[in-house]
Design a protein around this motif. Structure first.
Motif, mmCIF file in Angstrom:
data_model
loop_
_atom_site.group_PDB
_atom_site.id
_atom_site.type_symbol
_atom_site.label_atom_id
_atom_site.label_comp_id
_atom_site.label_asym_id
_atom_site.label_seq_id
_atom_site.Cartn_x
_atom_site.Cartn_y
_atom_site.Cartn_z
ATOM 1 N N GLY A 97 0.769 -1.234 0.000
ATOM 2 C CA GLY A 97 0.000 0.000 0.000
ATOM 3 C C GLY A 97 0.800 1.285 0.000
ATOM 4 N N PHE A 98 2.131 1.196 0.003
ATOM 5 C CA PHE A 98 2.951 2.408 -0.061
ATOM 6 C C PHE A 98 2.846 3.016 -1.460
ATOM 7 C CE2 PHE A 98 4.644 0.496 3.665
ATOM 8 C CZ PHE A 98 5.340 1.461 4.377
ATOM 9 N N VAL A 99 2.923 4.339 -1.514
ATOM 10 C CA VAL A 99 2.849 5.076 -2.767
ATOM 11 C C VAL A 99 4.219 5.694 -3.037
ATOM 12 C CG1 VAL A 99 1.786 7.078 -3.907
ATOM 13 C CG2 VAL A 99 0.414 5.592 -2.420
ATOM 14 N N GLU A 100 4.696 5.589 -4.279
ATOM 15 C CA GLU A 100 5.962 6.254 -4.617
ATOM 16 C C GLU A 100 5.701 7.746 -4.722
ATOM 17 O OE1 GLU A 100 9.951 5.839 -7.355
ATOM 18 O OE2 GLU A 100 8.265 4.481 -7.734
ATOM 19 N N GLU A 101 6.384 8.510 -3.883
ATOM 20 C CA GLU A 101 6.126 9.954 -3.789
ATOM 21 C C GLU A 101 7.158 10.792 -4.526
ATOM 22 O OE1 GLU A 101 3.872 9.910 0.534
ATOM 23 O OE2 GLU A 101 6.004 10.402 0.482
ATOM 24 N N GLY A 102 8.278 10.207 -4.857
ATOM 25 C CA GLY A 102 9.279 10.998 -5.560
ATOM 26 C C GLY A 102 10.597 10.269 -5.665
ATOM 27 N N ARG A 103 11.542 10.963 -6.285
ATOM 28 C CA ARG A 103 12.864 10.410 -6.544
ATOM 29 C C ARG A 103 13.886 11.505 -6.306
ATOM 30 N NH1 ARG A 103 15.056 6.250 -10.160
ATOM 31 N NH2 ARG A 103 12.915 5.527 -10.365
ATOM 32 N N LEU A 104 14.864 11.200 -5.446
ATOM 33 C CA LEU A 104 15.974 12.123 -5.209
ATOM 34 C C LEU A 104 17.121 11.684 -6.125
ATOM 35 C CD1 LEU A 104 15.756 12.173 -1.313
ATOM 36 C CD2 LEU A 104 14.764 13.792 -2.926
ATOM 37 N N ARG A 105 17.317 12.441 -7.184
ATOM 38 C CA ARG A 105 18.272 12.037 -8.214
ATOM 39 C C ARG A 105 19.713 12.179 -7.719
ATOM 40 N NH1 ARG A 105 17.581 15.778 -12.559
ATOM 41 N NH2 ARG A 105 17.022 17.165 -10.875
ATOM 42 N N GLY A 106 20.512 11.133 -7.950
ATOM 43 C CA GLY A 106 21.930 11.175 -7.590
ATOM 44 C C GLY A 106 22.179 11.425 -6.118
ATOM 45 N N ALA A 107 21.281 10.993 -5.260
ATOM 46 C CA ALA A 107 21.351 11.335 -3.830
ATOM 47 C C ALA A 107 22.342 10.481 -3.045
ATOM 48 C CB ALA A 107 19.961 11.205 -3.202
ATOM 49 N N ILE A 108 22.639 9.289 -3.551
ATOM 50 C CA ILE A 108 23.482 8.354 -2.806
ATOM 51 C C ILE A 108 24.687 7.964 -3.652
ATOM 52 C CG2 ILE A 108 23.566 6.064 -1.735
ATOM 53 C CD1 ILE A 108 21.741 7.949 -0.227
ATOM 54 N N HIS B 231 23.554 7.055 -7.245
ATOM 55 C CA HIS B 231 22.274 6.363 -7.404
ATOM 56 C C HIS B 231 21.136 7.255 -6.941
ATOM 57 C CE1 HIS B 231 23.698 2.352 -8.496
ATOM 58 N NE2 HIS B 231 24.739 2.632 -7.745
ATOM 59 N N ASP B 232 19.978 7.068 -7.572
ATOM 60 C CA ASP B 232 18.769 7.762 -7.146
ATOM 61 C C ASP B 232 18.191 7.063 -5.922
ATOM 62 O OD1 ASP B 232 19.162 9.201 -9.457
ATOM 63 O OD2 ASP B 232 17.372 8.459 -10.488
ATOM 64 N N LEU B 233 17.513 7.847 -5.106
ATOM 65 C CA LEU B 233 16.810 7.334 -3.943
ATOM 66 C C LEU B 233 15.319 7.537 -4.199
ATOM 67 C CD1 LEU B 233 17.722 6.116 -1.258
ATOM 68 C CD2 LEU B 233 17.597 8.396 -0.259
ATOM 69 N N ARG B 234 14.584 6.450 -4.191
ATOM 70 C CA ARG B 234 13.135 6.503 -4.402
ATOM 71 C C ARG B 234 12.446 6.607 -3.048
ATOM 72 N NH1 ARG B 234 11.928 1.321 -7.999
ATOM 73 N NH2 ARG B 234 9.854 2.276 -8.129
ATOM 74 N N LEU B 235 11.482 7.511 -2.916
ATOM 75 C CA LEU B 235 10.786 7.748 -1.655
ATOM 76 C C LEU B 235 9.365 7.184 -1.735
ATOM 77 C CD1 LEU B 235 10.562 9.079 1.149
ATOM 78 C CD2 LEU B 235 9.844 11.167 -0.015
ATOM 79 N N PHE B 236 9.024 6.355 -0.757
ATOM 80 C CA PHE B 236 7.697 5.753 -0.667
ATOM 81 C C PHE B 236 7.052 6.173 0.643
ATOM 82 C CE2 PHE B 236 10.037 3.188 -3.604
ATOM 83 C CZ PHE B 236 9.106 2.757 -4.542
ATOM 84 N N GLY B 237 5.732 6.368 0.632
ATOM 85 C CA GLY B 237 5.031 6.760 1.846
ATOM 86 C C GLY B 237 3.705 6.037 1.987
#
Length: 184
Positions: free
Chosen positions: A150-161, A168-174
């Motif tokens: 049930g988590f929703v992908e809320e965004g992507r932090l490009r080149g964060a890690i 690498h990008d970091l994908r944020l789920f909430g």
């Protein structure tokens, strides 16, 4: 009215969630010392994973084991972990979910079931209205576990890690309490 974490035992289909204990050291070393497990995790999870690392973890020197940090036990041995780190102040209603599982148990739906069992429990005991999780772009299996729960992908932090092989990008789920899962 403090929660008695020591008594936590959540039984699931093929696993048990429970507190970490000193007797878990050998299993922890066997499963955590795996570069494929570590590659999707933060740098505070070392590789190689040494006996000193395992002892420090079980002594509560890496993460606060007085919180909702639970071992994932399969076939009588600890082979993964799940945790929610609660925010403070204006973010106290929210926590960040993190987990790992031994490679021998991958691709069997276990982590999806672990998250399904853990999330309602931890949201209740911590009084959360939001859980979030960060997933490295190189870990699509972890993203699927979250979406299935049930988590929703809320965004992507490009080149964060930065990892050894580059940025690498970091994908944020909430997940919000009471939010109906998206169909799909």
């Amino acid at each position: 009215m403090g929660m008695r974490w020591d008594d936590v035992r959540i039984e699931g289909d093929g696993f048990v969630l429970r507190r970490w204990r000193d007797g878990d050291l050998e299993a922890l070393l066997r499963h955590a010392d795996d570069p494929l497990v570590v590659r999707g995790l933060s740098d505070r999870f070392p590789n190689p994973y040494t006996r000193a690392d395992g002892e420090a973890f079980l002594a509560g020197k890496v993460v606060d084991l007085s919180g909702p940090v639970l071992a994932i036990e399969i076939d009588g041995e600890a082979c993964g972990s799940i945790d929610a780190r609660q925010g403070t102040g204006e973010r106290a209603h929210s926590a960040e979910l993190g987990y790992w599982l031994a490679r021998v148990h991958w691709n069997r739906g276990i982590m999806r079931r672990v998250v399904a069992a853990y999330v309602p429990w931890v949201m209740d005991v911590l009084g959360l209205t939001r859980l979030q999780a960060n997933v490295l772009d190189l870990n699509p299996a972890s993203a699927r576990v979250l979406v299935c729960n049930g988590f929703v992908e809320e965004g992507r932090l490009r080149g964060a890690i930065r990892k050894a092989d580059g940025l690498h990008d970091l994908r944020l789920f909430g997940l919000l309490r009471g939010e109906p899962p998206e169909s799909g």
